[in-house]
Design an enzyme around this catalytic site. Structure first.
Site, PDB file in Angstrom:
ATOM      1  N   ARG A 141       3.212  -0.437   1.526  1.00 16.42           N
ATOM      2  CA  ARG A 141       1.825  -0.366   2.100  1.00 16.42           C
ATOM      3  C   ARG A 141       1.541  -0.393   3.656  1.00 16.42           C
ATOM      4  NH1 ARG A 141       1.673  -4.721   3.834  1.00 16.42           N
ATOM      5  NH2 ARG A 141      -0.584  -4.178   4.243  1.00 16.42           N
ATOM      6  N   ASP A 147      -6.197   1.845   9.429  1.00 18.29           N
ATOM      7  CA  ASP A 147      -5.541   2.837   8.853  1.00 18.29           C
ATOM      8  C   ASP A 147      -6.080   4.313   9.443  1.00 18.29           C
ATOM      9  OD1 ASP A 147      -5.491   0.455   6.859  1.00 18.29           O
ATOM     10  OD2 ASP A 147      -4.041   2.010   6.082  1.00 18.29           O
ATOM     11  N   ASN A 178     -10.258   0.083   8.016  1.00 17.74           N
ATOM     12  CA  ASN A 178      -9.311  -0.986   7.622  1.00 17.74           C
ATOM     13  C   ASN A 178      -9.650  -1.614   6.394  1.00 17.74           C
ATOM     14  OD1 ASN A 178      -6.713  -2.444   8.588  1.00 17.74           O
ATOM     15  ND2 ASN A 178      -8.147  -4.222   8.730  1.00 17.74           N
TER      16      ASN A 178
HETATM   17  O1  MRU Z   1      -4.125  -1.203   1.360  1.00 20.35           O
HETATM   18  P1  MRU Z   1      -2.965  -1.509   2.378  1.00 20.35           P
HETATM   19  O2  MRU Z   1      -2.487  -2.944   2.049  1.00 20.35           O
HETATM   20  O3  MRU Z   1      -2.087  -0.395   2.607  1.00 20.35           O
HETATM   21  O4  MRU Z   1      -3.877  -1.696   3.659  1.00 20.35           O
HETATM   22  C1  MRU Z   1      -3.295  -2.098   4.752  1.00 20.35           C
HETATM   23  C2  MRU Z   1      -4.273  -2.531   5.740  1.00 20.35           C
HETATM   24  O5  MRU Z   1      -5.499  -2.506   5.671  1.00 20.35           O
HETATM   25  C3  MRU Z   1      -3.730  -2.885   7.130  1.00 20.35           C
HETATM   26  O6  MRU Z   1      -4.515  -3.517   7.935  1.00 20.35           O
HETATM   27  C4  MRU Z   1      -3.509  -1.315   7.925  1.00 20.35           C
HETATM   28  O7  MRU Z   1      -2.767  -0.498   7.341  1.00 20.35           O
HETATM   29  C5  MRU Z   1      -3.068  -1.320   9.420  1.00 20.35           C
HETATM   30  S1  MRU Z   1      -1.314  -1.723   9.454  1.00 20.35           S
HETATM   31  C6  MRU Z   1      -0.611  -1.747  10.826  1.00 20.35           C
END
Ligand code: MRU
Length: 364
Positions: free
Chosen positions: A53, A247, A257
């Site tokens: 993730r 993201d 995010n």
């Molecule tokens: O649902 P996730 O754990 O994939 O979400 C990740 C995030 O929100 C991070 O802050 C984002 O991907 C930035 S990683 C550099």
């Protein structure tokens, strides 16, 4: 110099076996489990179920997904096969733009080759290049972002700089260094006294499980807080700056995010605390102007909220009345007006169309 960041990879190619391996992040912080990805279904499962993730890591995994699809190609180089597999991988999660970016970049290189062996080589090579670029981006984000921490440290003359972060935008999300964590690791390596407030990040607790694990591994002082504690800490001068990842970012400065990021940005604004977003350019969506209207927001299984994550779905682990409906929005959008600046691999810039275009000319 203290040892921090830069050594940990959550995905790698086992060159001897020609196999892609990942850390299963669902098992952290208690166990370090390695999983092999041998089929497109496994790649999709790993992305959807968050074995892997974080936007940059999803992009790299998607790129390796093309390599894995080609390894399993039973259609002798038929273009529709690889295009369909690419589409399936892209659809695994909707919000992080890195996924389609990584998949399409690798697919483009593959489709420019005719010979099946050369296609496989191209996929392996491009996926590896994307991974190395993300490592490099993170390192540069650290070098640019650390100056912001240094500036605050100078004003605080010896007292720790308190940085609040949300979710996990660290080594686990970005191959090495991380994005939001890269300036923190750089500061720590320089001997600057830092302390990180880690939002637990309900419902899957990426902050409590992953960011705290990472910071602890590198010896960076940190404290896990309940998601809603940030505003209180800000009101009491206990937060000097916020750094988060993203993201998907528009070229106008909006950022998607992990859910709850927007509320932290609002609280930061109300308390005059700088709110920085650290991002590699792979998280820009150059086609979207209005993040709130146009960034697709993932809605996940409500059971992730209903039950203690990772625990058996039994009544003992049920956190709410059995019949209460729950809604699991996984991301939110922070508008540009709440973002103090972007920290990118090309430098720090205002979260505005003109500044983003200045740093990344020719993209829009
Ligand atoms: O649902 P996730 O754990 O994939 O979400 C990740 C995030 O929100 C991070 O802050 C984002 O991907 C930035 S990683 C550099």
């Amino acid at each position: 110099m203290k040892d921090a960041g830069g050594t940990f990879r959550p995905i790698w190619m086992d060159h001897q076996a020609d196999v892609v391996k990942v850390i299963d992040q669902r098992a952290l912080p208690h166990e370090q489990v390695v999983m092999e990805l041998n089929s497109v279904d496994q790649v999709i499962f790993a992305i959807r179920e968050m074995v892997v993730r974080g936007a940059p890591l999803i992009g790299v995994t998607g790129a390796y997904g093309i390599f894995i699809a080609l390894k399993n190609d039973k259609y002798n180089g038929e273009q529709t096969y690889i295009k369909n597999e690419a589409e399936k991988i892209i659809n695994a999660r909707p919000t992080a733009v890195n996924l389609s970016w990584g998949v399409n970049r690798t697919l483009g290189a593959v489709l420019s080759e005719q010979d099946p062996a050369r296609r496989l080589d191209a996929a392996r090579r491009v996926a590896g290049e994307i991974a190395e670029e993300e490592v490099d981006n993170s390192k540069k984000i650290g070098q640019h972002g650390v100056k912001l921490i240094e500036e605050i440290a100078r004003k605080k003359s010896g007292k720790p700089v308190n940085i609040l972060t949300h979710c996990n935008a660290g080594s686990l999300a970005c191959i090495e260094y991380g994005t939001a964590t890269a300036p923190i690791y750089a500061a720590w390596e320089m001997g600057i006294d830092v302390h990180v407030w880690v939002d637990e990040t309900r419902p899957l607790n990426q902050g409590a499980r992953l960011t705290a694990w990472e910071l602890g591994k590198y010896g960076v002082p940190h404290t896990v807080i309940a998601d809603n504690a940030g505003g209180h800490l800000m009101q009491h001068n206990m937060v000097d700056m916020v750094i988060v990842g993203t993201d998907r970012s528009t070229y106008t400065g909006d950022v998607a995010n992990k859910i709850g990021t927007y509320l932290k940005a609002l609280a930061a604004k109300d308390n005059n605390i700088p709110f920085y977003v650290a991002l590699p350019s792979s998280t820009f969506d150059w086609t979207i102007r209005d993040g709130v209207a146009d960034i697709p927001i993932e809605v996940r299984d409500p059971d992730e909220m209903r039950y203690i994550p990772g625990a058996v779905k039994s009544r003992d682990n049920l956190l709410m009345p059995e019949k209460s409906p729950a809604a699991n929005y996984a991301f939110d959008v922070t508008p540009a007006r709440l973002v103090t600046a972007f920290i990118t691999e090309r430098g720090v810039c205002a979260a505005s169309e003109s500044e983003v275009k200045r740093l990344f000319p020719g993209k829009v």
